[in-house]
Scaffold this active site. Structure first.
Site, PDB file in Angstrom:
ATOM      1  N   PRO A  61      -9.712  52.901  68.067  1.00 47.38           N
ATOM      2  CA  PRO A  61      -8.653  53.902  67.876  1.00 47.38           C
ATOM      3  C   PRO A  61      -7.325  53.377  68.419  1.00 47.38           C
ATOM      4  CG  PRO A  61     -10.587  54.863  68.952  1.00 47.38           C
ATOM      5  CD  PRO A  61     -10.778  53.379  68.957  1.00 47.38           C
ATOM      6  N   ASP A  62      -6.222  53.803  67.782  1.00 50.26           N
ATOM      7  CA  ASP A  62      -4.935  53.420  68.352  1.00 50.26           C
ATOM      8  C   ASP A  62      -4.673  54.276  69.593  1.00 50.26           C
ATOM      9  OD1 ASP A  62      -4.047  55.893  67.554  1.00 50.26           O
ATOM     10  OD2 ASP A  62      -2.706  55.166  66.002  1.00 50.26           O
ATOM     11  N   PHE A  63      -3.493  54.122  70.182  1.00 51.60           N
ATOM     12  CA  PHE A  63      -3.240  54.786  71.451  1.00 51.60           C
ATOM     13  C   PHE A  63      -2.610  56.160  71.300  1.00 51.60           C
ATOM     14  CE2 PHE A  63      -4.107  50.599  72.879  1.00 51.60           C
ATOM     15  CZ  PHE A  63      -4.575  50.738  74.170  1.00 51.60           C
ATOM     16  N   ARG A  64      -1.786  56.363  70.282  1.00 47.95           N
ATOM     17  CA  ARG A  64      -0.933  57.536  70.299  1.00 47.95           C
ATOM     18  C   ARG A  64      -1.240  58.605  69.258  1.00 47.95           C
ATOM     19  NH1 ARG A  64       3.338  56.640  73.663  1.00 47.95           N
ATOM     20  NH2 ARG A  64       3.439  54.521  74.445  1.00 47.95           N
ATOM     21  N   ASN A 135      -2.693  44.171  73.859  1.00 47.34           N
ATOM     22  CA  ASN A 135      -4.081  44.614  73.757  1.00 47.34           C
ATOM     23  C   ASN A 135      -4.974  43.968  74.814  1.00 47.34           C
ATOM     24  OD1 ASN A 135      -3.264  46.081  71.514  1.00 47.34           O
ATOM     25  ND2 ASN A 135      -3.712  44.393  70.109  1.00 47.34           N
ATOM     26  N   ASP A 137      -8.396  44.049  74.112  1.00 46.44           N
ATOM     27  CA  ASP A 137      -9.679  43.943  73.405  1.00 46.44           C
ATOM     28  C   ASP A 137     -10.113  42.495  73.153  1.00 46.44           C
ATOM     29  OD1 ASP A 137      -8.145  43.104  71.108  1.00 46.44           O
ATOM     30  OD2 ASP A 137      -7.871  45.200  70.549  1.00 46.44           O
ATOM     31  N   HIS A 154      -1.116  43.001  79.209  1.00 47.86           N
ATOM     32  CA  HIS A 154      -1.811  43.967  80.063  1.00 47.86           C
ATOM     33  C   HIS A 154      -3.115  43.406  80.616  1.00 47.86           C
ATOM     34  CE1 HIS A 154       1.158  46.846  79.039  1.00 47.86           C
ATOM     35  NE2 HIS A 154       0.747  47.052  77.811  1.00 47.86           N
TER      36      HIS A 154
END
Length: 350
Positions: A61-64, A135, A137, A154
Site C-alpha cells: 500500500p502507498d502511504f497517503r 522506501n 522495502d 529512511h
C-alpha cells in the site's frame, strides 16, 4: 508595481541571486522531449528520486491514500504526523509504529515492479548516477541496484544499528528479522538501547561525498511515486543545475511549492509545469509502471524491459519454490524421525 517595474525587479534578483532560468535543454516539455534528450547521448548522469508510489503495483500500500494507506492503518498509534514514523527522535520515544510498518514491508514478501527494473535498465545502460529512495522495502536492491547505486533515505533492512551514538553496534538482517516477527522491540545486547534497521540519515547524506558530487552534475532528474512532502528529501529537486530537465511520473502534480518571495518574483526551486516561464519540467500523470513503460517505448527499450521483468520475476519464483521445497523436505525428515518405525508400531499392539 507595473509590468516594467516587475521585469526590472526580476532582472535585478536574477543577476544578484543567480535565480535566472537556465538554458532550455529539451526540444519540448513532454515525455517525447525527455526520450529525445536521452537518445541524444548528452544525458550521462541521471538521478532518480523515488517514493512509495513505485512499489504499489507490487502489492505494498502507498502511504497517503485515505483509509487504505500505510499511514491510515497506523493511526491507532496516534502518530502526530505521518513523517514522524521515520524521524529518529520520535522513534527513540515510540518505536512501535516503525516496527509495525516493518512487519508489513519486510523484504522477501514482494517482487520489484516494472518501475524498479526501469531504474535498473538506466544502470545497465550506464547513465544512472544514483537512485535516492524513500522506501524501506529494499525492492531497489532486489531489482539489481547495489552498493553506491543507491541512497536509502529512511534506512534499509540490509543492516541494523544501535541508535546510541556511543555504541552504534551493527546487527545482521537475520537478527533483525527474528525480532520483528517475534513482535519484540529490538534492543542492543551491549547497551540496551533501541536497534533500528539502517540507522541512515539523509541529513548526513546531504553533506557526504555522494550528495556534493551528484546533484550539481545531474543532467536529468527523474522523480517517481513521491508526494515530495518529506524534508529534506523534497528539497533535493532544487539542488540540480538550473538547466537540468526534471520529469515527474506520478498520479498527481507535486513539488510545486516555492518560497513566497521567490515565487512572487517568478523564481524558486519548486517544479514548474504550467507557468509561462516553464522551460525544463515535465509531468506525466500515470502510475509509475505505465510512465516507465511509455518512456521505455519511446526509447525503443520496451521489449528489453518486458523481457528483463519476465526473466527476473521467473528467477525470484524459482528461488522461492526451491526454498519451499527445502522447507517441506526438512519438515518431512523431522516427521519421519519422530514417527515410530514398523517394528515399534507392531509392538504397540502386542
Amino acid at each position: 508595481p507595473g509590468d516594467t517595474e516587475m521585469d526590472f525587479l526580476r532582472s535585478l534578483f536574477s543577476r544578484t541571486l543567480g535565480l535566472s532560468p537556465g538554458e532550455k535543454v529539451l526540444d519540448e516539455l513532454s515525455l517525447e522531449g525527455v526520450a529525445s534528450y536521452i537518445q541524444s547521448g548528452k544525458c550521462k548522469n541521471v538521478i532518480c528520486m523515488v517514493g512509495a508510489g513505485i512499489s504499489t503495483s507490487a502489492g505494498i500500500p502507498d502511504f497517503r491514500s485515505p483509509g487504505t494507506g500505510l499511514y491510515a492503518n497506523l493511526q491507532h498509534y496516534n502518530l502526530p504526523y505521518p513523517e514522524a514514523i521515520f524521524q529518529i527522535d520520535y522513534f527513540k520515544k515510540h518505536p512501535e509504529p516503525f516496527f509495525a510498518l516493518a512487519r508489513e514491508l519486510y523484504p522477501g514478501q514482494f517482487k520489484p515492479t516494472l518501475c524498479h527494473y526501469f531504474i535498473r535498465m538506466l544502470k545497465d545502460k550506464g547513465i544512472l548516477k544514483r537512485c535516492y529512495s524513500q522506501n524501506i522495502d529494499t525492492l531497489e536492491r532486489v531489482a539489481g541496484l547495489e552498493g553506491e547505486d543507491l541512497i536509502e533515505a529512511h534506512g534499509t533492512f540490509h543492516t541494523s544499528h544501535c541508535v546510541s551514538q556511543f555504541c552504534s553496534k551493527e546487527y545482521s538482517m537475520a537478527w533483525m528479522k527474528d525480532k520483528i516477527f517475534s513482535e519484540v522491540i529490538p534492543k542492543c545486547d551491549a547497551c540496551n538501547s533501541l536497534v533500528k534497521p539502517g540507522q541512515f540519515s539523509l541529513r548526513t547524506a546531504l553533506h557526504c561525498c555522494f550528495y556534493v558530487s551528484d546533484f550539481p552534475n545531474c543532467d536529468l532528474l527523474i522523480i517517481m511515486g513521491t508526494s515530495l512532502q518529506v524534508q529534506p528529501f523534497a528539497s533535493l529537486v532544487s539542488r540540480v543545475p538550473k538547466n537540468c530537465p526534471r520529469v515527474l511520473i506520478n498520479m498527481e502534480k507535486t513539488g510545486q511549492v516555492q518560497l513566497f518571495a521567490a515565487g512572487l518574483l517568478g523564481f524558486g526551486g519548486g517544479l514548474d509545469f504550467d507557468s509561462d516561464g516553464a522551460y525544463r519540467d515535465v509531468v506525466y500523470l500515470s502510475t509509475c509502471d505505465d510512465g516507465c513503460m511509455a518512456l521505455a517505448d519511446l526509447l525503443g527499450w520496451k521489449a528489453e524491459l518486458e523481457e528483463l521483468v519476465k526473466r527476473e520475476h521467473a528467477a525470484i519464483d524459482s528461488k522461492d519454490a526451491s526454498k519451499k521445497d527445502a522447507t517441506a523436505n526438512q519438515s518431512s525428515e523431522c516427521s519421519d524421525k519422530s514417527s515410530p518405525g514398523p517394528e515399534a508400531r507392531k509392538s504397540d499392539y502386542q
